[in-house]
Design a protein around this motif. Structure first.
Motif: not given
Length: 87
Positions: A7-8, A14, A58, A64, A77, A79-80
């Protein structure tokens, strides 16, 4: 096959992570369809592996929930994506 959702993943850290993991299969998630398309093309050109894209914000709970509502296998997963400005 291991599947990582980033994500990102359309830019910055990312995207760099996606470049490392592309051989294992990655799904990159971001808000910008154009940025995701560019990142996907770069990843597919750079190496062998499966690359998928998903558009999601997000900051929106429904986005989401939709990310994880399908039957796609996700092993990791990352997340960045972050809103460092606080807006």
């Amino acid at each position: 096959m291991t599947e990582t959702m980033i994500i990102g993943g359309g830019s910055g850290m990312g995207f760099a992570l996606a470049r490392v993991l592309v051989a294992e299969g990655v799904t990159i998630v971001g808000r910008s369809i154009d940025r995701l398309a560019t990142a996907r093309a770069d990843l597919e050109q750079a190496g062998s592996g499966r690359v998928q894209t998903r558009r999601a914000d997000i900051g929106r709970e429904e986005d989401v929930a939709e990310l994880f509502a399908g039957d796609q296998q996700v092993d990791r997963v990352a997340v960045t994506a972050a809103d460092i400005a606080g807006s």
